[in-house]
Design a protein around this motif. Structure first.
Motif, short mmCIF file in Angstrom:
data_model
loop_
_atom_site.label_atom_id
_atom_site.label_comp_id
_atom_site.label_asym_id
_atom_site.label_seq_id
_atom_site.Cartn_x
_atom_site.Cartn_y
_atom_site.Cartn_z
N ASN A 446 0.86 -1.19 0.00
CA ASN A 446 0.00 0.00 0.00
C ASN A 446 0.90 1.23 0.00
O ASN A 446 1.69 1.43 0.93
N GLY A 459 -5.81 -4.03 4.18
CA GLY A 459 -4.65 -4.54 4.90
C GLY A 459 -5.02 -5.18 6.22
O GLY A 459 -4.34 -6.10 6.69
N ASN A 469 1.64 -6.63 6.09
CA ASN A 469 1.47 -5.36 5.39
C ASN A 469 2.81 -4.72 5.09
O ASN A 469 3.75 -4.76 5.91
N SER A 471 3.56 -1.10 3.86
CA SER A 471 2.78 0.10 3.60
C SER A 471 3.47 1.37 4.04
O SER A 471 4.25 1.39 5.01
N TRP A 477 -2.37 2.13 9.41
CA TRP A 477 -1.09 1.46 9.59
C TRP A 477 -0.19 2.19 10.58
O TRP A 477 0.67 1.58 11.23
#
Length: 566
Positions: A446, A459, A469, A471, A477
């Protein structure tokens, strides 16, 4: 609204260009029931649209214990144009949008009244339904002829809460004043005891600016007793974005916009093999144990590493089979593109590190970041000892030619590399595609341009299935990342003044983390042949992120922080 033709169905042509097709939802079986009254007649609601009465029928979808009511203007009572009000999601122009949102907001209140439903809280999820606050005000005034609009607002605000999802002003619905005037005539203004100037001021960040367009988000913020973003960072961004609405407030932190971070429903998104594993080691009540983070973490830590890995590998095999089936074509044209192949028997490999990237094709999502250094990308893909394979999915808006060009470029990468054998694009991204991807990939990538990711939930679904993940630190996150349960691209505050510098910096961080952390960790095996370090990360992701981003936690937060707090 029940959109008769929904959003488009995506087809990628032989040249890699996105094509859109629309199908009537009633050409397929739908789990919908018409709502009828005691006499067996269809229940209809009516909304005034520019001086004419537009009717909408009601459909009921039962989702578990939840009743979802949908409004549909495709009825014989309406003229042909009005029958198409609920035709397409994201279709038409600003006028279509105003009409749709009037049917949704005002028609939605009428629907509840027809069904004798009196909510204790009206939750405006984004600004699309904000016109419902005007209908509630009209009802209050109709019930008390001495009540002023300001008095009505007090009553309306006591019932309404608002969640914003958009971190940029341009992403919020705004309409020219003359368009609003056309659809809210003098008789409506009289019914809520407002003059036209004060009415239009409800939708402006600066009420006295007559040139400012009418915004649905300012309307919702003014008419609700609370407002919130969908992650801690998004709450911060939203406070800064709407500070101008509060001239008496000088400090951004004091803007009355809170946050409740999004979550996803574990029993829906966790794959059956992992459910069985949790039943074995956590208990038959595993979905309830999730709500006790300490107990959940201890139970997950008791699961043998080899069983976590075997469960993941079985899901990865299903993903590979799905990829092969969905990209198989008899006729693939004259170009090599990653969405179609004549032979898929050897496409993809369960033993190869698999990275998923699936989301809307929009500029800020930066689909082209992974392609910014093509030779470096192809070296990673072509590695004989530690190769990487990619699975992509997502739709570009029908009018966004830039997004379509990004997709076309992605489809056509070749350069005599293994790209065509180690990268695939799955057409027509939907929940079925999402399920295979979030349950089967090793890594979920991401890379939005910070701070434009309000939250993000795909995610979270990956993490609950042991995927890691990879990201940018934005949206959810920032709250979830702990250095073990996944990987970060750049830092929280690594934001330059211009997009080009940001993109270069993030691209370098992406490649560096991929080459120096992700690939080595995945391919490093212990004496038993297992990637022990990788499995430890998977375990940590399941243990820490599942409780934190469960929809149970989210609903609890809304109940305690938003619904029951005055």
């Amino acid at each position: 609204l029940l959109y008769s033709f929904g959003y488009f169905r995506q087809k990628i042509g032989h040249d890699g260009w996105q094509q859109e097709n629309y199908h009537d939802v009633f050409d397929y079986q739908r789990a919908l029931t018409p709502v009828i009254d005691a006499d067996g007649e269809r229940v209809l609601i009516n909304v005034d649209i520019a001086g004419r009465s537009v009717s909408a029928q009601i459909w009921l979808a039962r989702v578990g214990r939840i009743s979802l009511y949908l409004l549909d203007t495709d009825v014989p009572q309406n003229n042909q144009i009005d029958r198409l009000i609920t035709g397409h999601l994201y279709g038409g122009d600003s006028e279509t949008r105003v009409v749709q949102e009037k049917v949704l907001g005002i028609g939605g209140v009428h629907l509840l009244r027809k069904l004798d439903i009196t909510p204790s809280v009206y939750h405006l999820n984004e600004g699309h339904s904000a016109f419902l606050t005007l209908e509630l005000a009209r009802e209050c005034i109709a019930g008390d002829e001495h009540l002023t609009f300001d008095g009505a607002i007090t009553q309306v605000r006591a019932k309404c809460v608002f969640t914003t999802h958009t971190p940029v002003a341009a992403g919020n619905d705004n309409f020219p004043p003359e368009l609003i005037e056309e659809y809210f005539d003098d008789s409506f203004l009289e019914s809520i005891k407002l003059n036209r100037h004060d009415f239009l001021a409800l939708g402006r960040t600066k009420p006295e600016d007559s040139a400012e367009w009418f915004g649905m988000t300012p309307l919702a913020i003014r008419m609700a007793r609370s407002a919130n973003g969908v992650s801690e960072k998004h709450g911060e961004v939203s406070r800064d974005l709407w500070l101008k609405m509060f001239p008496d407030i000088t400090a951004t932190k004091d803007v009355p916009i809170a946050h409740v971070t999004n979550g996803v429903h574990p029993p829906t998104w966790i794959a059956s093999p992992f459910k069985r594993l949790f039943e074995k080691y956590v208990g038959s009540n595993w979905s309830e144990v999730i709500n006790n983070p300490t107990e959940w973490k201890n139970a997950v830590n008791s699961i043998p590493a080899e069983e976590i890995w075997q469960t993941h590998q079985s899901l990865k095999s299903l993903l590979v089979a799905f990829v092969r089936e969905r990209t198989l074509r008899r006729n693939t044209g004259h170009y090599e593109t990653i969405n179609e192949r004549v032979d898929t028997d050897k496409l993809f490999d369960e033993k190869v590190l698999t990275i998923g990237f699936a989301r809307r094709v929009a500029a800020y999502k930066r689909w082209n970041l992974i392609m910014s250094d093509l030779p470096r990308l192809l070296r990673i893909v072509d590695s004989a000892e530690r190769p990487v394979q990619f699975v992509f999915a997502g739709k570009g808006h029908p009018q966004d030619r830039k997004a379509k060009k990004i997709l076309q470029n992605l489809m056509s990468i070749n350069h005599e590399s293994n790209w065509q054998h180690r990268a695939v694009f799955i057409e027509d991204y939907d929940q079925e595609v999402a399920r295979y991807l979030v349950q089967g990939v090793d890594v979920w990538m991401n890379v939005p341009r910070r701070p434009l990711e309000a939250s993000g939930t795909s995610g979270q679904k990956v993490a609950m299935n042991g995927g890691l993940n990879f990201s940018v630190l934005d949206g959810w996150w920032i709250e979830g990342f702990n250095d073990v349960n996944g990987f970060a691209i750049g830092g929280v505050n690594d934001v330059a003044e211009d997009d080009h510098t940001n993109d270069e910096s993030d691209a370098e961080a992406l490649y560096t983390v991929l080459e120096n952390m992700i690939i080595p960790d995945y391919y490093e095996l212990d004496e038993s042949g297992l990637p022990a370090k990788w499995i430890s990360r998977m375990r940590n992701a399941i243990a820490t992120l599942t409780p934190q981003f469960s929809s149970d936690r989210m609903v609890k937060d809304y109940f305690e922080q938003i619904y029951t707090r005055n």
